[in-house]
Write a protein that holds these residues in place. Sequence first.
Motif, short mmCIF file in Angstrom:
data_model
loop_
_atom_site.label_atom_id
_atom_site.label_comp_id
_atom_site.label_asym_id
_atom_site.label_seq_id
_atom_site.Cartn_x
_atom_site.Cartn_y
_atom_site.Cartn_z
N ALA A 87 5.49 -9.19 -21.20
CA ALA A 87 5.44 -7.80 -21.65
C ALA A 87 4.71 -6.95 -20.61
CB ALA A 87 4.73 -7.71 -23.00
N TYR A 158 10.00 -10.12 -25.19
CA TYR A 158 10.16 -9.00 -26.11
C TYR A 158 10.63 -7.76 -25.35
CZ TYR A 158 7.46 -11.91 -29.32
OH TYR A 158 7.03 -12.93 -30.11
N VAL A 162 8.89 -2.91 -28.55
CA VAL A 162 7.98 -3.60 -29.48
C VAL A 162 6.81 -4.27 -28.77
CG1 VAL A 162 9.83 -3.99 -31.15
CG2 VAL A 162 9.33 -5.73 -29.42
N GLN A 163 6.65 -3.99 -27.49
CA GLN A 163 5.56 -4.65 -26.76
C GLN A 163 4.19 -4.27 -27.33
OE1 GLN A 163 7.53 -5.21 -22.31
NE2 GLN A 163 6.42 -3.34 -22.78
N VAL A 166 3.13 -6.62 -30.05
CA VAL A 166 2.55 -7.87 -29.53
C VAL A 166 1.06 -7.69 -29.28
CG1 VAL A 166 2.56 -9.50 -27.60
CG2 VAL A 166 4.73 -8.61 -28.49
N MET A 412 4.76 -13.07 -34.79
CA MET A 412 5.38 -13.02 -33.46
C MET A 412 6.85 -13.45 -33.53
SD MET A 412 3.11 -11.98 -31.16
CE MET A 412 3.36 -12.72 -29.54
N LEU A 415 8.85 -10.71 -35.27
CA LEU A 415 9.05 -9.60 -34.33
C LEU A 415 10.15 -9.92 -33.33
CD1 LEU A 415 8.03 -6.86 -33.23
CD2 LEU A 415 6.44 -8.15 -31.79
N LEU A 416 10.18 -11.17 -32.86
CA LEU A 416 11.21 -11.58 -31.91
C LEU A 416 12.59 -11.51 -32.55
CD1 LEU A 416 11.89 -12.75 -29.12
CD2 LEU A 416 11.56 -15.04 -30.10
N ASN A 419 13.59 -7.90 -32.95
CA ASN A 419 13.80 -7.23 -31.68
C ASN A 419 15.04 -7.71 -30.93
OD1 ASN A 419 12.47 -7.37 -28.43
ND2 ASN A 419 12.96 -5.46 -29.45
N ARG A 420 15.37 -8.99 -31.08
CA ARG A 420 16.42 -9.55 -30.23
C ARG A 420 17.70 -9.94 -30.96
NH1 ARG A 420 15.37 -7.75 -25.28
NH2 ARG A 420 13.49 -8.63 -24.32
#
Length: 442
Positions: A87, A158, A162-163, A166, A412, A415-416, A419-420
């Motif tokens: 990130a 990421y 959304v960094q 993190v 985490m 979030l991944l 985000n992905r």
Amino acid sequence: MTITAFIGGVKGEKWCQILTLLMRLTIGGVFIFSGFTKAIDPWGTCYRVTDYLGTMGLIGWTGTAQFIAVALAALETVLGVVIAVGAYRRSAPWLALVLMLVMTPLTLWLAISNAVPDCGCFGDAVHLSNWATFGKNVLLLLGIGYLLMFNTSLRGVYGPAVQWVVVALTFALVMAIAYYGYYVQPLIDYRPYPVGTRLVTTSAIEDSDEGEDDFIFVYSKDGQEHEFTIDSLPDEDDGWQYVTRYHARRPHGKVIEQHGDIGSGIAILDADGNDISIDVLGDSHHTLLLLFPDLPHVGVVNSFALNELNDAAFATGTDVIGLTPATAQEIDLWQDISMATYPIYNMDDSELKMIARGNPAVVYLEDGVIGWKRTLSSLDGVTMPDHFGELTDDYDPDAIMTALMLAYLAGMIALLIINRTHLVIKHLFFRQKKVNNDAPTT
């Protein structure tokens, strides 16, 4: 060919991307471990920061030592995670460079002057000599220099949007760990006196009349520990620093078994400076140790809670003993102000702080073995049981640490996924579309 053109050409190479990944994980891992061990034990980090400020003549800044300790733990941990996951690919290496340009000259000065024998980079988890610490920082600088050039050759885990999450999740984890370390006790105890350690051994009680000739004294210099007998003690003016002592007939070091021995370890002194550790703890079945690393700043407010604790302990047949590095005059003044009826003895400052964290801290011994340890503030409002060994049965540091780490990893991972996922769907969609376009028509 210019350097910029060379770097641009190398970034597309597979080996460059693999090396970048390894550098991210290595440098990020070192920062994470360094910050994590500081966050685990904010009291210990604060003590080390105070040592630094004192050696540099910045006595007026010691009031900020606790803030510096927690801030440094958060900075290192967050920076480590950010680097490891890729990130902030451009700014993170620059921030790491600035940090290391401060730390590296500082550790060089420590290596040359030995003003502080142990830098405390990894708390009590790993002890490095000052020269080893300086070498480690030089290697980190080289790795950071590589990332400054090639970190953008590899995508991060990421996306940019959304960094910041993190960073927020990692910061929250650090604050939670530091909270328990400061207000209760470190969730992981790297010191020589974890729960289950016997402070005074059975053999020490049996051999208590043999005198100091039977003890081995451990001193450190230049990051190395050496052992001496009572007749060959080194001169502290030559840079030797007292670490601990142990009985010559007993093993030295940490716990060998769950209720094993660590040797004599501690030295409790009476008003005349005589070691009365065996006399005070040897015959006690249940003992509550009240530790006052900084007795003048314990505060009168705490005296009421301490007196209530003393009364409850007396009702259950538990002895209460106060330990402090304070002077005899400070002890007398405290007993007058607090109206304490429990005895208070003297103990070396470094030994006291190694047993438990907090000012004051409370340690429960059963047959000389540490059953639990807490700060006094974490016991406020707790209903006193019939048996003091059950006082903190509801506190499980392993379970708390596991819960915190699982919650962090779950956040985490979630979030991944959020985000992905769209990239995976997009990839699968275009792949299927390409298959359909390439399919032969009839």
